[in-house]
Design a protein around this motif. Sequence first.
Motif, PDB file in Angstrom:
ATOM      1  N   SER A  83      24.006  43.902  28.837  1.00  0.00           N
ATOM      2  CA  SER A  83      22.573  43.874  28.550  1.00  0.00           C
ATOM      3  C   SER A  83      22.016  42.450  28.646  1.00  0.00           C
ATOM      4  O   SER A  83      20.911  42.255  29.129  1.00  0.00           O
ATOM      5  N   GLU A  84      22.804  41.449  28.273  1.00  0.00           N
ATOM      6  CA  GLU A  84      22.349  40.054  28.418  1.00  0.00           C
ATOM      7  C   GLU A  84      22.184  39.692  29.900  1.00  0.00           C
ATOM      8  O   GLU A  84      21.238  38.986  30.280  1.00  0.00           O
ATOM      9  N   SER A  85      23.089  40.191  30.759  1.00  0.00           N
ATOM     10  CA  SER A  85      22.979  39.901  32.197  1.00  0.00           C
ATOM     11  C   SER A  85      21.823  40.678  32.818  1.00  0.00           C
ATOM     12  O   SER A  85      21.276  40.267  33.838  1.00  0.00           O
ATOM     13  N   GLY A  86      21.477  41.817  32.221  1.00  0.00           N
ATOM     14  CA  GLY A  86      20.420  42.668  32.787  1.00  0.00           C
ATOM     15  C   GLY A  86      20.848  43.310  34.093  1.00  0.00           C
ATOM     16  O   GLY A  86      20.009  43.697  34.908  1.00  0.00           O
ATOM     17  N   LEU A  87      22.161  43.434  34.294  1.00  0.00           N
ATOM     18  CA  LEU A  87      22.679  43.958  35.567  1.00  0.00           C
ATOM     19  C   LEU A  87      23.815  44.935  35.297  1.00  0.00           C
ATOM     20  O   LEU A  87      24.584  44.745  34.349  1.00  0.00           O
ATOM     21  N   PRO A  88      23.937  45.977  36.137  1.00  0.00           N
ATOM     22  CA  PRO A  88      25.154  46.778  36.069  1.00  0.00           C
ATOM     23  C   PRO A  88      26.322  45.928  36.573  1.00  0.00           C
ATOM     24  O   PRO A  88      26.156  45.131  37.496  1.00  0.00           O
ATOM     25  N   LEU A  89      27.487  46.061  35.945  1.00  0.00           N
ATOM     26  CA  LEU A  89      28.637  45.239  36.336  1.00  0.00           C
ATOM     27  C   LEU A  89      29.701  46.078  37.025  1.00  0.00           C
ATOM     28  O   LEU A  89      30.212  47.038  36.439  1.00  0.00           O
ATOM     29  N   ALA A  90      30.011  45.718  38.257  1.00  0.00           N
ATOM     30  CA  ALA A  90      31.170  46.312  38.915  1.00  0.00           C
ATOM     31  C   ALA A  90      32.390  45.632  38.320  1.00  0.00           C
ATOM     32  O   ALA A  90      32.429  44.405  38.218  1.00  0.00           O
ATOM     33  N   ALA A  91      33.369  46.420  37.874  1.00  0.00           N
ATOM     34  CA  ALA A  91      34.534  45.801  37.244  1.00  0.00           C
ATOM     35  C   ALA A  91      35.798  46.631  37.397  1.00  0.00           C
ATOM     36  O   ALA A  91      35.897  47.725  36.831  1.00  0.00           O
ATOM     37  N   PRO A  92      36.761  46.127  38.135  1.00  0.00           N
ATOM     38  CA  PRO A  92      38.098  46.716  38.104  1.00  0.00           C
ATOM     39  C   PRO A  92      38.862  46.106  36.933  1.00  0.00           C
ATOM     40  O   PRO A  92      38.347  45.210  36.251  1.00  0.00           O
ATOM     41  N   SER A  93      40.062  46.576  36.677  1.00  0.00           N
ATOM     42  CA  SER A  93      40.892  45.928  35.664  1.00  0.00           C
ATOM     43  C   SER A  93      41.178  44.489  36.120  1.00  0.00           C
ATOM     44  O   SER A  93      41.319  44.228  37.314  1.00  0.00           O
ATOM     45  N   ALA A  94      41.267  43.569  35.138  1.00  0.00           N
ATOM     46  CA  ALA A  94      41.311  42.133  35.456  1.00  0.00           C
ATOM     47  C   ALA A  94      42.739  41.618  35.658  1.00  0.00           C
ATOM     48  O   ALA A  94      43.138  40.610  35.081  1.00  0.00           O
ATOM     49  N   ASN A  95      43.499  42.337  36.476  1.00  0.00           N
ATOM     50  CA  ASN A  95      44.872  41.910  36.797  1.00  0.00           C
ATOM     51  C   ASN A  95      44.950  41.602  38.291  1.00  0.00           C
ATOM     52  O   ASN A  95      44.106  42.052  39.062  1.00  0.00           O
ATOM     53  N   ILE A  96      45.979  40.851  38.685  1.00  0.00           N
ATOM     54  CA  ILE A  96      46.293  40.750  40.112  1.00  0.00           C
ATOM     55  C   ILE A  96      46.712  42.152  40.561  1.00  0.00           C
ATOM     56  O   ILE A  96      47.431  42.847  39.839  1.00  0.00           O
ATOM     57  N   SER A  97      46.221  42.576  41.705  1.00  0.00           N
ATOM     58  CA  SER A  97      46.485  43.925  42.199  1.00  0.00           C
ATOM     59  C   SER A  97      47.982  44.252  42.140  1.00  0.00           C
ATOM     60  O   SER A  97      48.802  43.442  42.557  1.00  0.00           O
ATOM     61  N   GLY A  98      48.309  45.435  41.593  1.00  0.00           N
ATOM     62  CA  GLY A  98      49.707  45.859  41.534  1.00  0.00           C
ATOM     63  C   GLY A  98      50.360  45.593  40.192  1.00  0.00           C
ATOM     64  O   GLY A  98      51.326  46.253  39.825  1.00  0.00           O
ATOM     65  N   ARG A  99      49.841  44.619  39.425  1.00  0.00           N
ATOM     66  CA  ARG A  99      50.463  44.292  38.128  1.00  0.00           C
ATOM     67  C   ARG A  99      49.888  45.199  37.037  1.00  0.00           C
ATOM     68  O   ARG A  99      48.842  45.808  37.219  1.00  0.00           O
ATOM     69  N   PRO A 100      50.572  45.268  35.875  1.00  0.00           N
ATOM     70  CA  PRO A 100      50.015  46.079  34.787  1.00  0.00           C
ATOM     71  C   PRO A 100      48.629  45.556  34.390  1.00  0.00           C
ATOM     72  O   PRO A 100      48.384  44.350  34.424  1.00  0.00           O
ATOM     73  N   SER A 101      47.742  46.449  33.997  1.00  0.00           N
ATOM     74  CA  SER A 101      46.401  46.042  33.584  1.00  0.00           C
ATOM     75  C   SER A 101      46.485  45.194  32.322  1.00  0.00           C
ATOM     76  O   SER A 101      47.383  45.361  31.511  1.00  0.00           O
ATOM     77  N   PRO A 102      45.529  44.269  32.150  1.00  0.00           N
ATOM     78  CA  PRO A 102      45.570  43.349  31.007  1.00  0.00           C
ATOM     79  C   PRO A 102      44.973  43.952  29.747  1.00  0.00           C
ATOM     80  O   PRO A 102      43.880  44.513  29.782  1.00  0.00           O
ATOM     81  N   THR A 103      45.666  43.839  28.640  1.00  0.00           N
ATOM     82  CA  THR A 103      45.127  44.315  27.366  1.00  0.00           C
ATOM     83  C   THR A 103      44.839  43.160  26.410  1.00  0.00           C
ATOM     84  O   THR A 103      44.399  43.391  25.288  1.00  0.00           O
TER      85      THR A 103
END
Length: 350
Positions: free
Chosen positions: A141-161
């Motif tokens: 809401s602060e950005s005022g934009l929809p955010l495209a977002a995949p999981s924030a890992n290098i492709s192939g690695r476990p997703s970050p928690t």
Amino acid sequence: MKEFTTNIWSVDKESDSLTGHPQIIQASLWIKNNEVIAFPTETVYGLGGNAESDEAIEKIFAAKGRPSDNPLIVHISSLNQLEGLAAHIPKRAQMLMDAFWPGPLTLVLPKGDNVSKRVTAGLSTVGIRMPDHPVALELISESGLPLAAPSANISGRPSPTTAQHVYEDLKGRIAGILDGGPTGVGVESTVVDCTSEKLTILRPGGVTKEQLEEVAGEIIMDPGLVSPDTSVPKSPGMKYTHYAPNAPLYLVDGTPAFIQQLVDKEKAKGKKTGVLSCDEHTHLYQADTVLPCGSRDALESVAHHLYDALRAFNESEAEIIFSEVFPKKGVGTAIMNRLEKSAGGKIIKE
Ligand code: TXA
Ligand code: MG
């Protein structure tokens, strides 16, 4: 690719109000400048960029090393943002939104005019979700934009928690990470296709099939999930090897005694061994590294710990990893889907 000094911006997600939070404002400035930053959601950390900017989307794919035929989920903080993102909302999609948003559910809808082809990888549909996390909602809401977002890992690695996981993978590649502490659910959102005749689960996740069916009636599993060898999954991301630790991982459908025999054979060959075990069974194994991943009696706790445990094997000396299996019910379906991916199909049956 540009090099960054990756900032870590801490935000207490329990705070009464995050409106005007200086760290979130800072992160949103990068977003408005079409740079990408990582942020917490209730499932896993996401790598967010302006969904309306091809430049930002390119940067997401580049930072992750993600294949460009794999579409991104668009994250919103209010239902008003749906206009322009989705061409229309089918009735059952509306029922699911009402019941589960904000929450770990992504709805695949007919794509609207404001969505770039880069986000959807050329598909005529778009995946949209409203995350249930105060930091994510405030950032959007602060950005005022929809955010495209995949999981924030290098492709192939476990997703970050955790923010630390993101830092391990993406330091120097992105401007910053909003650190809101460990995520809750631990596995990604459930992806449901609402554009075909029958509602179809394309990726099992935080909302279970049972919960979805209570609200919207019969839901089917994408055939590509049920027998991954014979059909092509409809969710492009499901065809890649994923969530994998560095050492090969074998899923073992058998008793702890059987798993111990497999460990002993590898030990005899001089290999360092690892076991991924439920909390209840760790004391039954003699391997070089035995990592617990939550209680078999509370599969939510396994979902919560799974990726951290998979990542932790990379800090160990294990050269081969054996993992227990879990019942495919409730969130167990998502857990087993991720474990099957991290094993790349290597399953041993007793
Ligand atoms: O919980 C989550 O969903 C996390 C957090 C950050 O929101 N995001 C996430 O994104 O897991 P990602 O990119 O790692 O996975 C998105 C999945 C992929 O399997 C992708 O193929 C599928 O969703 N997907 C996205 N848009 C789609 C579409 N239009 N049709 C079919 N599948 C789609
Ligand atoms: Mg991912």
